[in-house]
Design a protein around this motif. Sequence first.
Motif, PDB file in Angstrom:
ATOM      1  N   LYS A   2       0.820  -1.220   0.000  1.00  0.00           N
ATOM      2  CA  LYS A   2       0.000   0.000   0.000  1.00  0.00           C
ATOM      3  C   LYS A   2       0.854   1.272   0.000  1.00  0.00           C
ATOM      4  N   TYR A   3       1.990   1.236   0.720  1.00  0.00           N
ATOM      5  CA  TYR A   3       2.842   2.421   0.881  1.00  0.00           C
ATOM      6  C   TYR A   3       4.294   2.063   0.532  1.00  0.00           C
ATOM      7  N   PRO A   4       4.601   1.795  -0.738  1.00  0.00           N
ATOM      8  CA  PRO A   4       5.940   1.327  -1.110  1.00  0.00           C
ATOM      9  C   PRO A   4       7.056   2.340  -0.841  1.00  0.00           C
ATOM     10  N   GLY A   5       6.739   3.607  -0.738  1.00  0.00           N
ATOM     11  CA  GLY A   5       7.760   4.619  -0.497  1.00  0.00           C
ATOM     12  C   GLY A   5       8.160   4.784   0.961  1.00  0.00           C
ATOM     13  N   VAL A   6       7.408   4.170   1.874  1.00  0.00           N
ATOM     14  CA  VAL A   6       7.720   4.301   3.301  1.00  0.00           C
ATOM     15  C   VAL A   6       8.642   3.158   3.698  1.00  0.00           C
ATOM     16  N   THR A   7       9.837   3.505   4.124  1.00  0.00           N
ATOM     17  CA  THR A   7      10.822   2.469   4.466  1.00  0.00           C
ATOM     18  C   THR A   7      11.123   2.398   5.956  1.00  0.00           C
ATOM     19  N   ASN A   8      10.826   3.455   6.704  1.00  0.00           N
ATOM     20  CA  ASN A   8      11.113   3.445   8.133  1.00  0.00           C
ATOM     21  C   ASN A   8       9.884   2.934   8.892  1.00  0.00           C
ATOM     22  N   PHE A   9       9.756   1.604   8.905  1.00  0.00           N
ATOM     23  CA  PHE A   9       8.617   1.009   9.601  1.00  0.00           C
ATOM     24  C   PHE A   9       9.006  -0.332  10.207  1.00  0.00           C
ATOM     25  N   VAL A  10       8.222  -0.717  11.200  1.00  0.00           N
ATOM     26  CA  VAL A  10       8.281  -2.050  11.800  1.00  0.00           C
ATOM     27  C   VAL A  10       6.860  -2.591  11.740  1.00  0.00           C
ATOM     28  N   ALA A  11       6.710  -3.890  11.868  1.00  0.00           N
ATOM     29  CA  ALA A  11       5.372  -4.450  11.705  1.00  0.00           C
ATOM     30  C   ALA A  11       5.217  -5.740  12.498  1.00  0.00           C
ATOM     31  N   GLY A  12       3.955  -6.148  12.590  1.00  0.00           N
ATOM     32  CA  GLY A  12       3.649  -7.439  13.174  1.00  0.00           C
ATOM     33  C   GLY A  12       2.982  -7.395  14.532  1.00  0.00           C
ATOM     34  N   TRP A  13       2.088  -6.421  14.748  1.00  0.00           N
ATOM     35  CA  TRP A  13       1.412  -6.416  16.041  1.00  0.00           C
ATOM     36  C   TRP A  13       0.341  -7.484  16.102  1.00  0.00           C
ATOM     37  N   THR A  14      -0.125  -7.762  17.296  1.00  0.00           N
ATOM     38  CA  THR A  14      -1.271  -8.652  17.470  1.00  0.00           C
ATOM     39  C   THR A  14      -2.441  -7.804  17.936  1.00  0.00           C
ATOM     40  N   GLY A  15      -3.635  -8.258  17.590  1.00  0.00           N
ATOM     41  CA  GLY A  15      -4.835  -7.505  17.905  1.00  0.00           C
ATOM     42  C   GLY A  15      -5.238  -6.656  16.723  1.00  0.00           C
ATOM     43  N   ARG A  16      -6.162  -5.748  16.983  1.00  0.00           N
ATOM     44  CA  ARG A  16      -6.627  -4.836  15.943  1.00  0.00           C
ATOM     45  C   ARG A  16      -7.116  -3.564  16.595  1.00  0.00           C
ATOM     46  N   LEU A  17      -7.135  -2.501  15.812  1.00  0.00           N
ATOM     47  CA  LEU A  17      -7.656  -1.231  16.295  1.00  0.00           C
ATOM     48  C   LEU A  17      -9.157  -1.191  16.045  1.00  0.00           C
ATOM     49  N   SER A  18      -9.889  -0.706  17.005  1.00  0.00           N
ATOM     50  CA  SER A  18     -11.329  -0.580  16.856  1.00  0.00           C
ATOM     51  C   SER A  18     -11.649   0.423  15.755  1.00  0.00           C
ATOM     52  N   ASN A  19     -12.685   0.161  14.991  1.00  0.00           N
ATOM     53  CA  ASN A  19     -13.098   1.076  13.932  1.00  0.00           C
ATOM     54  C   ASN A  19     -13.891   2.270  14.459  1.00  0.00           C
ATOM     55  N   SER A  20     -14.210   2.289  15.753  1.00  0.00           N
ATOM     56  CA  SER A  20     -15.003   3.399  16.281  1.00  0.00           C
ATOM     57  C   SER A  20     -14.298   4.187  17.380  1.00  0.00           C
ATOM     58  N   SER A  21     -13.654   3.534  18.329  1.00  0.00           N
ATOM     59  CA  SER A  21     -12.951   4.251  19.394  1.00  0.00           C
ATOM     60  C   SER A  21     -12.025   3.292  20.124  1.00  0.00           C
ATOM     61  N   ASN A  22     -10.962   3.875  20.673  1.00  0.00           N
ATOM     62  CA  ASN A  22      -9.969   3.049  21.363  1.00  0.00           C
ATOM     63  C   ASN A  22      -9.010   3.969  22.095  1.00  0.00           C
ATOM     64  N   LYS A  23      -8.203   3.386  22.946  1.00  0.00           N
ATOM     65  CA  LYS A  23      -7.117   4.097  23.604  1.00  0.00           C
ATOM     66  C   LYS A  23      -5.833   3.388  23.208  1.00  0.00           C
ATOM     67  N   ILE A  24      -4.845   4.158  22.763  1.00  0.00           N
ATOM     68  CA  ILE A  24      -3.535   3.612  22.421  1.00  0.00           C
ATOM     69  C   ILE A  24      -2.540   4.167  23.428  1.00  0.00           C
ATOM     70  N   THR A  25      -1.823   3.272  24.091  1.00  0.00           N
ATOM     71  CA  THR A  25      -0.838   3.682  25.085  1.00  0.00           C
ATOM     72  C   THR A  25       0.527   3.185  24.663  1.00  0.00           C
ATOM     73  N   LEU A  26       1.482   4.109  24.570  1.00  0.00           N
ATOM     74  CA  LEU A  26       2.869   3.801  24.255  1.00  0.00           C
ATOM     75  C   LEU A  26       3.672   3.869  25.545  1.00  0.00           C
ATOM     76  N   THR A  27       4.400   2.782  25.847  1.00  0.00           N
ATOM     77  CA  THR A  27       5.210   2.751  27.064  1.00  0.00           C
ATOM     78  C   THR A  27       6.679   2.560  26.710  1.00  0.00           C
ATOM     79  N   ASP A  28       7.557   3.026  27.599  1.00  0.00           N
ATOM     80  CA  ASP A  28       8.986   2.810  27.387  1.00  0.00           C
ATOM     81  C   ASP A  28       9.378   1.431  27.910  1.00  0.00           C
ATOM     82  N   ALA A  29      10.659   1.090  27.816  1.00  0.00           N
ATOM     83  CA  ALA A  29      11.124  -0.244  28.198  1.00  0.00           C
ATOM     84  C   ALA A  29      10.906  -0.539  29.679  1.00  0.00           C
TER      85      ALA A  29
END
Length: 136
Positions: free
Chosen positions: A91-118
């Motif tokens: 879908k985005y061949p020009g984007v090279t700075n990425f990582v992938a492979g999460w589990t789960g899915r994002l809700s199509n209506s609402s959700n909370k995303i929390t980023l934590t450090d190590a």
Amino acid sequence: MKTQHFRFLLPCFLLAGRLSADVVISEIMYHPPSEKITEEYIELRNTGAVARDVSGWAFASGVSFTFPPATTIPAGGRLVVAADATDFTAKYPGVTNFVAGWTGRLSNSSNKITLTDAAGATVDEVDYADDGDWAL
């Protein structure tokens, strides 16, 4: 009296530390037009003046993903965390700075995303929804 004073200062100190975080959640693709959950992604932005090592950081809510060793975001740069590497690259061949492979899915209506450090401390947190004052 000292205990009350300490309890007041501690939350203020923690809040100030969180607000000065260099890495923020800058974009969320939670409901792709294709309806393919493998095209979902979350973009992080490093607002700081130096590269940031995010090895061992994780998404603690929304989806489950731990950043692999040697993962960095350049100063002023971005890193995309995609649900699926193959679909994201198609879908985005020009984007090279990425990582992938999460589990789960994002809700199509609402959700909370929390980023934590190590260490498990919250770096950034975003609530999103497709309704409300700011929704399209």
